[in-house]
Every structure is written in structure tokens, then in C-alpha cells.
Design an enzyme around this catalytic site. Structure first.
Site, short mmCIF file in Angstrom:
data_model
loop_
_atom_site.label_atom_id
_atom_site.label_comp_id
_atom_site.label_asym_id
_atom_site.label_seq_id
_atom_site.Cartn_x
_atom_site.Cartn_y
_atom_site.Cartn_z
N TYR A 165 28.31 25.19 19.06
CA TYR A 165 28.41 26.12 20.20
C TYR A 165 29.89 26.34 20.56
O TYR A 165 30.26 27.35 21.16
CB TYR A 165 27.59 25.62 21.40
CG TYR A 165 27.21 26.74 22.35
CD1 TYR A 165 26.54 27.88 21.89
CD2 TYR A 165 27.53 26.68 23.69
CE1 TYR A 165 26.21 28.91 22.75
CE2 TYR A 165 27.19 27.71 24.57
CZ TYR A 165 26.54 28.82 24.08
OH TYR A 165 26.20 29.85 24.94
N LYS A 172 30.52 28.92 29.12
CA LYS A 172 29.26 28.93 29.89
C LYS A 172 29.34 27.95 31.07
O LYS A 172 28.72 28.18 32.11
CB LYS A 172 28.07 28.58 28.99
CG LYS A 172 27.73 29.66 27.96
CD LYS A 172 27.23 30.96 28.60
CE LYS A 172 26.58 31.86 27.58
NZ LYS A 172 26.31 33.22 28.09
P1 NAD Z 1 22.26 40.18 22.27
O1 NAD Z 1 23.22 40.31 21.13
O2 NAD Z 1 21.00 40.91 22.18
O3 NAD Z 1 22.95 40.54 23.65
C1 NAD Z 1 24.33 40.36 23.88
C2 NAD Z 1 24.79 41.61 24.60
O4 NAD Z 1 26.17 41.49 24.95
C3 NAD Z 1 24.69 42.88 23.72
O5 NAD Z 1 23.90 43.84 24.39
C4 NAD Z 1 26.11 43.35 23.60
O6 NAD Z 1 26.24 44.76 23.56
C5 NAD Z 1 26.71 42.79 24.89
N1 NAD Z 1 28.17 42.77 24.85
C6 NAD Z 1 28.98 42.17 23.95
N2 NAD Z 1 30.28 42.46 24.25
C7 NAD Z 1 30.25 43.22 25.37
C8 NAD Z 1 31.26 43.84 26.15
N3 NAD Z 1 32.57 43.76 25.81
N4 NAD Z 1 30.90 44.57 27.24
C9 NAD Z 1 29.59 44.69 27.59
N5 NAD Z 1 28.58 44.14 26.87
C10 NAD Z 1 28.92 43.42 25.76
O7 NAD Z 1 22.01 38.58 22.39
P2 NAD Z 1 21.25 37.73 23.51
O8 NAD Z 1 20.92 36.44 22.84
O9 NAD Z 1 20.19 38.53 24.14
O10 NAD Z 1 22.42 37.40 24.54
C11 NAD Z 1 22.32 37.68 25.92
C12 NAD Z 1 22.82 36.51 26.76
O11 NAD Z 1 21.93 35.41 26.59
C13 NAD Z 1 24.20 35.99 26.39
O12 NAD Z 1 24.88 35.63 27.58
C14 NAD Z 1 23.89 34.73 25.61
O13 NAD Z 1 24.94 33.79 25.62
C15 NAD Z 1 22.69 34.24 26.36
N6 NAD Z 1 21.85 33.25 25.66
C16 NAD Z 1 21.35 33.49 24.44
C17 NAD Z 1 20.57 32.52 23.83
C18 NAD Z 1 20.01 32.74 22.44
O14 NAD Z 1 19.61 31.75 21.80
N7 NAD Z 1 19.94 33.96 21.95
C19 NAD Z 1 20.30 31.31 24.48
C20 NAD Z 1 20.83 31.10 25.75
C21 NAD Z 1 21.61 32.08 26.34
#
Ligand code: NAD
Length: 264
Positions: A165, A172
Site C-alpha cells: 500500500y 489515507k
Molecule cells: P476508481 O478508479 O473507480 O475511482 C478512483 C477515482 O478517482 C476515479 O473516478 C478517478 O477519475 C478519480 N481521480 C483520480 N485522479 C483524480 C483527480 N486528479 N481529480 C479528480 N478525480 C480523480 O477506484 P475506487 O477503488 O472506486 O477508488 C475510490 C476510492 O476508494 C479511493 O479513495 C480509494 O483509495 C478508495 N478505496 C478503494 C478500495 C479498493 O480496494 N478498490 C479499498 C478501500 C478504499
């Protein structure tokens, strides 16, 4: 409109509420799961997309959810977030819910050890994944005239070391601390601030992490629930936080991980 299996159990508890959702890239996105439940519960939506390249993937989803506002928003482009809030103010005059479901770090920094992370890579990761939530809160505050809910997506790597990570762990951790301070500052205005911490989900952002499949296999094997969570699970919990059922909750991190984080 796609529905979660729990849909019949849910009333229109968010009817008349206006929700901004930032972070939909495609139908696997956590933000899409949240937007879907917000809509099912009756909220009107403002949905953003990153740029012209992302637009064709996000637009059909926004249309299916009958989004009233659909606008570009790249946090690294100055003025775009302000423009989104300008549209919200013009069209709605107020806002009730704002979801930040965004994380980004340059690939080289994300894939390397924290100790080797570049100044610039760390700054960018912190700016896009954390400080942007503060900017969002600042713009939301004057529009949340009847109180409101701000939500950011975190991950367990904020609190425990999760191999691979890397620099997103401290980023985070800063985000979860930000949630606490914003909850303190905005509480008197009845604006509640939450972090939601999902277990691992196969999304585009997650595909940037090394050995992510190992995390998924581990989550399936070790979580008390015994199976992976999906974006509807995150959507249901996130929506709950925006309802009156959660009216005395603020500043905390709510895990949606099938209990994985309680395991040694
Ligand atoms: P995802 O790739 O679908 O979403 C990430 C989003 O961030 C995308 O829509 C992208 O366009 C946006 N983004 C990136 N750079 C950007 C910028 N400069 N300005 C505006 N938007 C921007 O992936 P996800 O897994 O749905 O991620 C969403 C959140 O969930 C993140 O904060 C991630 O850390 C968190 N998360 C994900 C997981 C997992 O396992 N997927 C677990 C825990 C937390």
C-alpha cells in the site's frame, strides 16, 4: 436503473436531498455503488467525470441515474471544483451530501517503497487524495445551509501496514485525521463528516497496487463474513451515514470489510 438486492427494504429516506458524487470512473467504481444507492433512496445527483477521456464511460451511468448536473472535475485543474459548486449553487442553491471517492499517486511512487517516494509524488498524492477533500468541504460549507454530510473513502492501510500500500498508507492516515478535524470544525453547523473504509475491491484504482490479487484472496479467506464485499455494500453503508439514522455520528471511520480488520 440498476438496483441493489436490498432495494425493496429501503424507503425514499433521501428524497429531496441533493448529493454531489466525485469519483465515478466506470461501473466498478465505489462512487458508482454509492451514487446508485443515493438515487434509489430518492436523492438528486450531481456527478463529475475526470476529463474528456473518462466522459464516455461515466456519461451513460450518470444518465441512468438521472443526474441533474454532469460536469468535469479534475482536482489538479484549478477552478474545476469551484465550477462544479458554482453549478450546484445556481441550480439547487444548496447541497446536502458530498462524496469524495478519489485517490491518486504517480505509478512509480505508488509501486515503490515509501522511503523512496519522491517529493513531488508524495505532494501530488496528498493533494489529490487528501487536500482536495478539504477544498471540497470549504466549498460545500456555505451550501449546506440545512446541515449536511461529507464522506471520504479511506482504507485500512491508514492504520495498519498493508504490504504494497506504500505511500497511500500515510496519505489515507492524513485523510482520516482530516475527517476528524473537519467534523470538529463543521459540527456546529450540523455538517457531519465521515470516512468509510471498504475492504479490497477490484477497481481501476486498485489495479495500480502490486499483488492486489493476493489482498483479494486474503480478504476472502480471513474475513469473518468469508466473502468479498461489493460496491453495493459500500453504497448502502455510505448512504446510511447520510440519513437521519446516523444523525449523531460524525468524525469516525466506518469499516465495510466483512470484519476483515478485526482479524490478527
Ligand atoms: P476508481 O478508479 O473507480 O475511482 C478512483 C477515482 O478517482 C476515479 O473516478 C478517478 O477519475 C478519480 N481521480 C483520480 N485522479 C483524480 C483527480 N486528479 N481529480 C479528480 N478525480 C480523480 O477506484 P475506487 O477503488 O472506486 O477508488 C475510490 C476510492 O476508494 C479511493 O479513495 C480509494 O483509495 C478508495 N478505496 C478503494 C478500495 C479498493 O480496494 N478498490 C479499498 C478501500 C478504499
Amino acid at each position: 436503473m440498476p438496483e441493489t438486492s436490498d432495494a425493496p427494504l429501503l424507503s425514499k429516506v433521501l428524497h429531496g436531498k441533493r448529493a454531489l458524487v466525485i469519483g465515478i470512473a466506470n461501473e466498478q467504481s465505489i462512487a458508482y455503488g454509492c451514487a446508485r444507492v443515493f438515487r434509489q433512496l430518492g436523492a438528486d445527483l450531481a456527478i463529475t467525470y475526470l476529463n474528456d477521456k473518462a466522459r464516455p464511460y461515466v456519461e451513460p451511468l450518470a444518465q441512468a441515474l438521472e443526474a441533474r448536473i454532469f460536469a468535469p472535475c479534475d482536482f489538479s485543474h484549478s477552478g474545476e471544483l469551484e465550477e462544479v459548486f458554482g453549478q450546484i449553487e445556481k441550480r439547487w442553491g444548496r447541497l446536502d451530501i458530498a462524496l469524495h471517492s478519489v485517490a491518486y499517486a504517480p505509478r512509480e511512487d505508488l509501486r515503490g517503497r515509501l522511503v523512496d517516494s519522491s517529493d513531488e509524488g508524495f505532494k501530488v498524492a496528498m493533494d489529490i487524495s487528501c487536500h482536495s477533500f478539504i477544498r471540497m468541504a470549504r466549498l460545500a460549507e456555505p451550501l449546506m445551509t440545512e446541515g449536511g454530510t461529507l464522506i471520504a473513502m479511506s482504507y485500512h492501510g491508514a492504520n495498519k501496514v498493508v504490504p504494497h500500500y506504500n505511500l497511500m498508507g500515510p496519505v489515507k492516515a492524513a485523510l482520516e485525521s482530516t475527517v476528524r478535524y473537519l467534523a470538529y470544525e463543521l459540527g456546529p453547523k450540523d455538517i457531519r463528516v465521515h470516512a468509510v473504509s471498504p475492504g479490497p475491491l477490484k477497481t481501476r484504482a486498485a489495479s495500480g497496487l502490486k499483488d492486489f490479487d493476493v489482498l483479494l484472496a486474503d480478504a476472502t479467506e480471513r474475513s469473518p463474513i468469508g466473502e468479498l464485499i461489493d460496491i453495493d455494500d459500500v453504497g448502502l453503508t455510505t448512504a446510511f451515514l447520510a440519513t437521519p439514522f446516523a444523525r449523531r455520528l460524525t468524525g469516525t471511520t466506518t469499516y465495510v470489510d466483512g470484519g476483515l480488520s478485526i482479524m490478527a
